[in-house]
Enzyme design. Structure first.
Site, PDB file in Angstrom:
ATOM      1  CB  SER A 573      -1.569  51.517 -14.217  1.00  0.00           C
ATOM      2  OG  SER A 573      -2.650  50.656 -13.986  1.00  0.00           O
ATOM      3  CG  ASP A 658      -4.611  51.968  -7.149  1.00  0.00           C
ATOM      4  OD1 ASP A 658      -5.579  51.749  -7.899  1.00  0.00           O
ATOM      5  OD2 ASP A 658      -3.465  52.182  -7.567  1.00  0.00           O
ATOM      6  CG  HIS A 693      -4.951  53.605 -10.592  1.00  0.00           C
ATOM      7  ND1 HIS A 693      -4.079  52.598 -10.249  1.00  0.00           N
ATOM      8  CD2 HIS A 693      -4.944  53.652 -11.949  1.00  0.00           C
ATOM      9  CE1 HIS A 693      -3.568  52.071 -11.341  1.00  0.00           C
ATOM     10  NE2 HIS A 693      -4.073  52.685 -12.391  1.00  0.00           N
TER      11      HIS A 693
END
Length: 721
Positions: A573, A658, A693
């Site tokens: 991320s 995501d 995610h």
């Protein structure tokens, strides 16, 4: 949700050059050759469809802007082609992946149960069962020996679904119902809320989409909840009776930098609406006994002032932070007349060396989670404020992680906390404040066996280019020679003030036991060394995050823990932004990089205010509609700074659903790398076509993802078993 403790993964060569001589590595008499692009068929190449953007007199051409539309069949075809290519390239690693999977599962207690927590007359707990992907949530009334009530069998709920996230539940004050949250996409921001009657096990017909938070009124018949907008910003608060056909909006947050959420409190006195940006917050509240009342502002918002209100039966405790008190302080204020700030009393003063991480209240005590010099302290202070009776729970190791679990019961005289370190599995303790005695409640079990004394843990300090010393925790097997011959994995995050704590990871020992040094770098952008540490790694100081990480990497190579041809970097991320930036800045320093769902298309994302998270993160990265921020962000954005140079071997992951880093960022990143980079190192994109995610949502599927990444790392350093 109740207010208590706060704070909680190869381009085509420009000319078909002859493959270079193969370099073999030796590991326990097992030789393998790391993957090289020229040994395999050419990878997929995304179509070049240039789009030009002009801002502040500067033109940018984005050849892969079209990849952001997942409703375009050509985009899906490209992602599938990349996945097929990755499968073909890694097919020979099936055996080592299975070995790694078996090892990691062998360190899991597959049949396991959480230690029960007592709340409002019930003991709540959850359990995992061998062979099942998800947990089951249960309770027992009055005694741990009472009959079990199964509240949520998530395995049954997820049956037949490729992705499923159960995001928790909130029991009504009368213990009869539970609001619960789930989705079937793997998204971190889009949840359905329903209400279950716990006696019958049936839903009551109450359902809302896009719920981000919820709180019960004391009548157990009214719910307050927040809903996300089209950008997935939690922007509106609703009140709804269980038998009402729809909710009534009671608040809307119109400042796009802010999100708004609702929560209750431990004493059940109030319901709060919190409005917060990255730097500023504001609270509203009503009595929980009067759900029809209008919400009242506690303190009007003021830019760069953050505060949180924690009700005690006799007073308010206010956690307060501004530019002069970055690490925060705690004041006590009267329940009535608190608007007059002269009535406030300082309870915990600001300390430039100690950051207040969390606070929980009991009837007689205030529980504090603090961070000093990168390490956690837990401090207990009487509500009376008597400093002589304040005491601290001490921890024995030089590098560790600990967090306060508090106690859901207001009248309790005990608290729980968890302690772990790089070579110490997580252990739950209960501390009796009256007797100062500690009891071990539960230790993470490693069924295949684990001896902490077989490993060495160290805390190192690297010197950043500006002279700042950056801490780093490392673990390795005893006997490892510091001669540069060993592989190493360095990880960090470095954004949003999230600290990179050194806790136990059972899975990483599949690397450590094969000779790896594992390092966790506590770079600026986290709050590891206090709030100023965070301030010095955001906005127009963001590059400190990257240079800190490079300094830590150079410390590992310079001190002989590893060498550049054996060093792997990993981040996910915003940590993927970190790995993407250092790949551009110092590709020579790393043998390989694993970029998990990486935030790499910084400029395009932050210029598009229709995307999730964009406007709410202007105070983290900067607003690129302002020229100074635009030029600075453009200067480090990984996607925009890819150049014709040799890059490390790279594995890049993404998730089609995501919500935090949209799938097109890793897809575009790989497409441009393929077109621009030189050299023969492998580049792989692995896109999860079912989830978001966090990747695979089931625990065994998650282990398979980890095994895949570890097998890639092992191949890169020539370890074949």
């Amino acid at each position: 949700m109740t207010r208590g403790l706060t704070a909680p993964v190869i381009p085509r060569l420009r000319g078909r050059a002859q493959a270079p001589p193969r370099i073999y590595f030796q590991r326990e008499n097992h030789y393998i050759c790391p993957m090289k692009q020229t040994q395999y068929p050419a990878p997929p190449m995304a179509d070049v469809i240039p789009e030009t953007f002009t801002r502040f007199g500067q033109q940018r051409t984005d050849n892969y802007h079209w990849l952001k539309d997942k409703n375009n069949p050509k985009v899906i075809d490209y992602l599938k082609a990349e996945n097929d290519y990755t499968d073909r390239m890694t097919a020979s690693g099936a055996a080592i992946r299975q070995t790694l999977f078996d090892e990691i599962v062998g360190r899991m207690k597959e049949d396991d149960e959480s230690y029960p927590a007592y709340r409002d007359g019930y003991y709540y707990y959850s359990r995992a069962e061998k062979g099942k992907q998800y947990r089951t949530f249960c309770r027992r009334r009055g005694s741990t020996e009472a009959p079990e009530e199964v509240l949520f069998d998530v395995n049954a709920m997820a049956e037949g679904k490729p992705a499923f996230i159960f995001n928790g539940y909130s029991v009504s004050p009368d213990n009869s119902r539970a609001a619960y949250f789930y989705n079937e996409t793997g998204s971190y921001a889009e949840f359905t809320m329903k209400v279950k009657d716990l006696a019958s096990g049936e839903d009551v017909g109450f359902s809302e989409e896009g719920v981000a938070s919820a709180a019960w009124a004391n009548d157990s018949a009214t719910l307050f909840y927040s809903l996300v907008d089209r950008t997935l910003r939690s922007s509106r608060i609703y009140r709804r009776a269980l038998d009402a056909p729809a909710g009534e909006q009671v608040y809307e947050e119109t400042d796009v930098r802010f999100g708004t959420y609702v929560c209750g409190c431990k004493t059940r006195q109030y319901i709060f609406i919190t409005c917060a940006s990255a730097t500023t917050s504001e609270e509203r509240y009503i009595p929980a006994d009067s759900p029809g009342d209008a919400f009242k502002i506690f303190l009007p918002r003021e830019q760069d002032v953050e505060y949180g209100v924690y009700p005690h039966k006799d007073k308010f405790f206010v956690r307060y932070k501004d530019r002069e008190h970055l690490n925060g302080m705690i004041c006590e204020a009267p329940l009535t007349g608190y608007e007059d700030r002269t009535s406030w009393k300082l309870f915990v003063p600001h300390d430039r060396d100690v950051r207040i991480e969390g606070i929980d209240l009991l009837k007689e005590y205030v529980l504090l989670e603090l961070r000093r010099n990168g390490l956690t302290e837990i401090r207990i202070r009487p509500v009376s404020g008597n400093g002589d009776e304040t005491h601290t729970i001490a921890f024995p190791e030089p590098v560790y992680s600990a967090w306060l679990g508090g106690n859901p019961e207001y009248d309790a005289v005990t608290l729980r906390y968890t302690y772990t370190s790089l070579n110490r599995p997580a252990t739950l303790y209960e501390y009796n404040i009256s007797t100062k005695e500690t009891e071990k409640l539960k230790e993470q079990e490693i069924p295949s066996g684990f001896n902490p004394d077989d490993y060495t843990v160290e805390r190192l300090w690297a010197d950043a280019p500006d002279g700042v010393r950056v801490p780093m925790a490392v673990v390795y097997k005893k006997g490892v020679a510091k001669d540069g011959s060993h592989p190493a994995l360095i990880y960090s995050y470095g954004s949003y003030g999230c600290s990179s704590d050194a806790g136990f990871s059972a899975s990483v020992y599949s690397l450590v036991d094969r000779g790896f040094v594992y390092a966790v770098a506590q770079v600026r952008g986290g709050s590891d060394l206090g709030e100023q540490w965070y301030e010095d790694g955001k906005l127009l100081k963001k590059k400190n995050t990257f240079t800190d990480f490079i300094a830590c990497s150079e410390k590992l190579t310079g001190d002989g823990y590893t060498s550049p041809d054996r060093l792997i970097a990993m981040g996910g991320s915003a940590g993927g932004l970190l790995t993407g930036a250092v790949a551009n800045m110092r590709p020579d320093l790393y043998r390989a990089i694993v970029a998990q769902v990486p935030f790499v298309d910084v400029i395009n994302t932050m210029l598009d205010d229709t995307l999730p998270l964009t406007t709410g993160e202007y105070e983290e990265w900067g607003n690129p509609n302002e020229e100074a921020c635009y030029r600075y962000m453009l200067s480090y954005s990984p996607y925009d700074n890819i150049t014709a140079q040799d890059y490390p071997a790279m594995l890049v992951t993404g998730g089609i659903n995501d919500s935090q880093v949209l799938f097109h960022e890793p897809a575009k990143y790989v497409a441009r790398l393929r077109a621009v980079k030189t050299g023969d190192n492998i580049l792989l994109l692995r896109m999860n076509m079912d989830s978001g995610h966090g990747g695979a949502t089931g625990r065994y599927d998650g282990v398979r993802d980890t095994a895949f990444e570890f097998a890639f790392m092992l191949n890169c350093v020539g370890i074949g078993r």
